[in-house]
Design an enzyme around this catalytic site. Structure first.
Site, short mmCIF file in Angstrom:
data_model
loop_
_atom_site.label_atom_id
_atom_site.label_comp_id
_atom_site.label_asym_id
_atom_site.label_seq_id
_atom_site.Cartn_x
_atom_site.Cartn_y
_atom_site.Cartn_z
N CYS A 99 -18.43 5.85 -12.96
CA CYS A 99 -17.53 5.34 -11.93
C CYS A 99 -16.25 6.15 -11.89
CB CYS A 99 -17.22 3.87 -12.20
SG CYS A 99 -16.01 3.14 -11.08
N CYS A 185 -16.65 -5.45 -13.05
CA CYS A 185 -15.65 -4.40 -13.24
C CYS A 185 -14.56 -4.95 -14.14
CB CYS A 185 -15.05 -3.97 -11.90
SG CYS A 185 -13.64 -2.84 -12.06
N GLN A 309 0.48 -6.62 -3.39
CA GLN A 309 0.29 -5.87 -4.62
C GLN A 309 -0.92 -6.39 -5.40
OE1 GLN A 309 1.76 -3.20 -5.57
NE2 GLN A 309 3.85 -3.12 -4.80
N CYS A 434 5.59 4.82 -6.07
CA CYS A 434 4.23 4.85 -6.62
C CYS A 434 3.76 6.27 -6.85
CB CYS A 434 3.25 4.11 -5.70
SG CYS A 434 3.14 4.80 -4.04
#
Length: 478
Positions: A99, A185, A309, A434
């Site tokens: 992944c 996940c 977020q 970010c």
């Protein structure tokens, strides 16, 4: 044939002689890793040539297979660790090596935090030209991490496909659109995994065809799940190519019965041949149009397409630091550029006289006004439009900002906005970022009139190469 040869745009990327590099595609090399890049790949050198090795760590010697070469650098995939770093960890996810979601699971978490601090420092020095060591240096604090850096994501966006006639859903393999089918996940909230698994099973049972992006056929493109971590509310979004869903009532009833906490089932229609997940039309099939969650004491309504977020626990850490850097005491006027759905604005409003928020997306401003009303916050004003246009218009009306907060996308601030900030001369600027590289670039511009006091990295995305930061700037004239 001679003319055809002359028209070739450049040397073949695997041709060692033409590129004059010491490695070739397919070659296995042994290399010493001296550091990590911003994406988490190991950085090594062979005869001065830089090689980025996925899966390798600093202070390791590895064997790696060269996969791509360019003039000044190349890419390789690790084959074997010859000498391991003391910080190497065993990735707990069984799909880690396939992944493309988490690039740093093999690195001890405390070392991940140190690495992200160093990434911020390196960008400030290299791009911004700032001093980060010694007297007069900018303070870059240790990265604020999580006590439990797993199961933190409150949103899953899972592409759906078919493999050998069976429906599959998971995340894309690294640098591809090949879907890795998965049931769980380790950075997703459990509610997301459970909801995706239910929809995959039901779609198979009801023979709802998955979308094939190569042929542009099929119906179900993505399953998007959002969870309110504090409220437990779950929204399931079915992204389809057409409005008509076969056996829609049965599907909706089954989701209601099998997904715990579900309060909203939504369909988004995207008929386009595109990599963009959402289309323009959104319909609520059952339940509420929104779910709710809290960041600290502030309640937020989250719709299918609204930005929120993905790590609410660390968002609260980030926003509290933003509030601290704003230095608000209850008398200040604050402008929040790139305000989105009002998340930072409403936090700032707790300790400010008035907050003005601007965002270019009208739908986000509608959400911001709704969230202000939801929390009974009256000392905020939101306006849609480009910040570099709206903020000067506010200035013309006599609005003077004591503090300007910016939280831009990865590309950083618009040049016109930076010029506007320099012209308005607020006492403080708080820059939430970010992307450390665009942060450093923009701080270099603002440093003309502002002193960059300190930068606080926050680990919003554990086990990935991403790092969020918040920087405090103080006007030199005060």
């Amino acid at each position: 044939m001679g003319k055809t040869t002359k028209k070739r745009r450049g040397p073949h990327p695997t041709a060692k002689a033409e590129l004059d590099v010491p490695v070739r595609v397919g070659q296995t090399v042994e290399v010493e890793i001296t550091g990590l890049n911003h994406e988490g790949a190991g950085v090594g050198r062979i005869e001065g040539y830089t090689l980025f090795v996925s899966g390798a760590l600093a202070q390791e010697r590895v064997r790696a297979r060269v996969e791509h070469v360019k003039k000044n650098f190349g890419f390789a995939k690790m084959v074997e660790v010859v000498e391991a770093s003391t910080y190497r960890a065993l990735p707990p996810c069984p799909l880690y090596d396939r992944c493309g979601g988490c690039s740093l699971q093999h690195l001890d978490y405390a070392e991940q935090l140190r690495h992200k601090q160093q990434i911020v420092r390196d960008n400030l020095r290299r791009i911004g030209g700032f001093q980060v060591e010694g007297e007069g240096a900018i303070t870059v604090h240790p990265t604020l991490g999580m006590s439990d850096p797993w199961r933190y994501r409150n949103k899953a966006q899972v592409p759906i496909g078919e493999e050998n006639g069976a429906l599959v859903g998971g995340f894309y393999a690294e640098k591809s659109h090949s879907i890795i089918d998965m049931e769980a996940c380790m950075i997703q909230h459990q509610a997301n995994d459970e909801a995706v698994a239910v929809v995959k099973k039901l779609a198979s049972e009801l023979q709802i065809r998955a979308y094939d992006e190569q042929r542009h056929t099929g119906l179900l493109r993505h399953v998007v799940v959002k969870v309110g971590v504090k409220t437990g509310e779950v929204m399931v979004v079915l992204v389809t190519t057409e409005e008509e869903i076969p056996q829609r009532e049965r599907l909706v009833e089954a989701i209601r019965g099998q997904v715990s906490g579900v309060t909203s089932i939504v369909q988004n229609v995207n008929p386009e041949r595109t990599n963009v997940i959402f289309g323009k039309k959104t319909v609520t099939l059952w339940g509420s149009d929104v779910i709710y969650d809290y960041i600290g004491p502030i309640k937020f309504a989250i719709s299918a397409r609204s930005f929120y977020q993905v790590n609410p626990a660390q968002t609260e850490v980030l926003y509290n630091k933003t509030l601290e850097y704003a230095g608000a005491t209850g008398t200040e006027t604050v402008i929040d550029a790139y305000c989105g759905i009002g998340t930072i604005s409403l936090f700032l409003a707790q300790k400010s006289r008035h907050v003005y928020g601007v965002e270019i997306v009208p739908e986000a401003i509608a959400d911001a006004n709704r969230n202000a009303e939801l929390n009974g916050v009256e000392n905020v004003t939101f306006e849609a439009g480009p910040a570099e246009v709206v903020i000067p218009a506010w200035k013309e009306k006599g609005i003077r900002a004591d503090v300007i907060v910016v939280d831009p996308p990865r590309k950083g601030c618009d040049e016109a906005l930076l010029a506007t900030i320099l012209e308005m001369q607020p006492e403080r600027v708080v820059y939430v970022s970010c992307n450390p590289s665009t942060l450093a670039r923009d701080l270099k511009v603002l440093a003309e009139r502002y002193e960059v006091k300190e930068v606080q990295p926050v680990d919003m995305f554990p086990h990935t190469g991403h790092v969020e930061s918040v920087a405090l700037l103080v006007y030199k004239g005060f």
